[in-house]
Enzyme design. Structure first.
Site, PDB file in Angstrom:
ATOM      1  CE  LYS A 187      -3.274  -2.184   3.203  1.00 57.59           C
ATOM      2  NZ  LYS A 187      -3.763  -2.127   4.589  1.00 57.59           N
ATOM      3  CG  ASP A 214      15.189  -1.974   4.524  1.00 52.20           C
ATOM      4  OD1 ASP A 214      16.410  -1.789   4.552  1.00 52.20           O
ATOM      5  OD2 ASP A 214      14.537  -2.304   5.542  1.00 52.20           O
ATOM      6  CE  LYS A 229      14.625   2.460   5.965  1.00 47.18           C
ATOM      7  NZ  LYS A 229      14.074   1.563   6.997  1.00 47.18           N
TER       8      LYS A 229
HETATM    9  P1  5GP Z   1      12.659  -4.615   1.241  1.00 52.12           P
HETATM   10  O1  5GP Z   1      12.042  -5.838   0.626  1.00 52.12           O
HETATM   11  O2  5GP Z   1      13.379  -3.732   0.251  1.00 52.12           O
HETATM   12  O3  5GP Z   1      13.540  -4.951   2.421  1.00 52.12           O
HETATM   13  O4  5GP Z   1      11.502  -3.799   1.917  1.00 52.12           O
HETATM   14  C1  5GP Z   1      10.578  -3.098   1.209  1.00 52.12           C
HETATM   15  C2  5GP Z   1       9.322  -2.894   2.017  1.00 52.12           C
HETATM   16  O5  5GP Z   1       9.560  -2.835   3.434  1.00 52.12           O
HETATM   17  C3  5GP Z   1       8.740  -1.553   1.661  1.00 52.12           C
HETATM   18  O6  5GP Z   1       7.899  -1.648   0.533  1.00 52.12           O
HETATM   19  C4  5GP Z   1       8.026  -1.160   2.941  1.00 52.12           C
HETATM   20  O7  5GP Z   1       6.728  -1.706   2.933  1.00 52.12           O
HETATM   21  C5  5GP Z   1       8.836  -1.814   4.047  1.00 52.12           C
HETATM   22  N1  5GP Z   1       9.785  -0.869   4.664  1.00 52.12           N
HETATM   23  C6  5GP Z   1      11.134  -0.915   4.624  1.00 52.12           C
HETATM   24  N2  5GP Z   1      11.673   0.108   5.310  1.00 52.12           N
HETATM   25  C7  5GP Z   1      10.639   0.832   5.808  1.00 52.12           C
HETATM   26  C8  5GP Z   1      10.548   2.039   6.599  1.00 52.12           C
HETATM   27  O8  5GP Z   1      11.529   2.669   7.014  1.00 52.12           O
HETATM   28  N3  5GP Z   1       9.290   2.487   6.896  1.00 52.12           N
HETATM   29  C9  5GP Z   1       8.158   1.840   6.475  1.00 52.12           C
HETATM   30  N4  5GP Z   1       6.990   2.374   6.817  1.00 52.12           N
HETATM   31  N5  5GP Z   1       8.214   0.718   5.714  1.00 52.12           N
HETATM   32  C10 5GP Z   1       9.429   0.210   5.392  1.00 52.12           C
END
Ligand code: 5GP
Length: 171
Positions: free
Chosen positions: A37, A96, A124
């Site tokens: 979302k 992230d 990030k």
């Molecule tokens: P990844 O798969 O790249 O580790 O994470 C992506 C997902 O993690 C993002 O689409 C988000 O939903 C969540 N996410 C990662 N870091 C944050 C953050 O600092 N704040 C929030 N609200 N969601 C995060």
């Protein structure tokens, strides 16, 4: 909460991204794939800055298991999406570990799109170790939990018009 991106900074950057995508995809009628979302506020603003024809679809992703490492398991609902023969742009809220994005890229590539690029509002530091390329980036953010502009904490704060860091002690 500490504000790290003001509304005005975000607006200016989204205008830039919209203009860049409009120039790059002239006559290509791309499909934007919003990742629910968290993408909704960013995507809604970006859409109004894109001046060429395009369509919009959505996927919904979530990660189970150890989400801060590559051992997390991504689940996605593609809502019957098919990007075959389309210039495709994934629109993410934040990258992230890059796990979600890697999964989406792998899955959508199998559908044979004409091209596949990524637009992420936030990146990030860990994302730079992941095997993903972010073609259109809003901002780099520190390795802290951020909320606002579509991003939540326990489904709260998505509607605040700026980006803030939540005090880790309150999580
Ligand atoms: P990844 O798969 O790249 O580790 O994470 C992506 C997902 O993690 C993002 O689409 C988000 O939903 C969540 N996410 C990662 N870091 C944050 C953050 O600092 N704040 C929030 N609200 N969601 C995060």
């Amino acid at each position: 909460m500490k504000i790290i991106l003001k509304k005005e900074q975000i607006t200016e950057r989204v205008e830039y991204l919209g203009a860049k995508i409009s120039a790059d995809y002239m006559d290509k009628n791309p499909v934007l794939i919003g990742c629910l979302k968290g993408c909704v506020v960013f995507l809604a603003d970006l859409m109004r800055e894109i001046t060429i024809p395009y369509t919009v679809e959505f996927v919904r992703t979530s990660t189970y298991g150890e989400s801060r490492t590559s051992s997390g398991i991504v689940q996605a609902d593609f809502f019957d999406l098919n990007v075959r023969g389309r210039h495709t742009v994934i629109v993410e809220d934040i990258v992230d570990t890059g796990l979600t994005l890697s999964y989406l890229i792998t899955t959508l590539t199998k559908q044979d799109p004409l091209s596949l690029k990524v637009c992420a509002f936030l990146v990030k530091p860990g994302a730079y170790d992941a095997p993903v390329t972010i073609d259109y980036k809003g901002f780099d953010v520190p390795d802290e939990f951020v909320v606002g502009y579509g991003l939540d904490w326990n489904e709260q704060y998505r509607g605040i018009p700026y980006l803030a860091v939540v005090d880790e002690k309150s999580l």
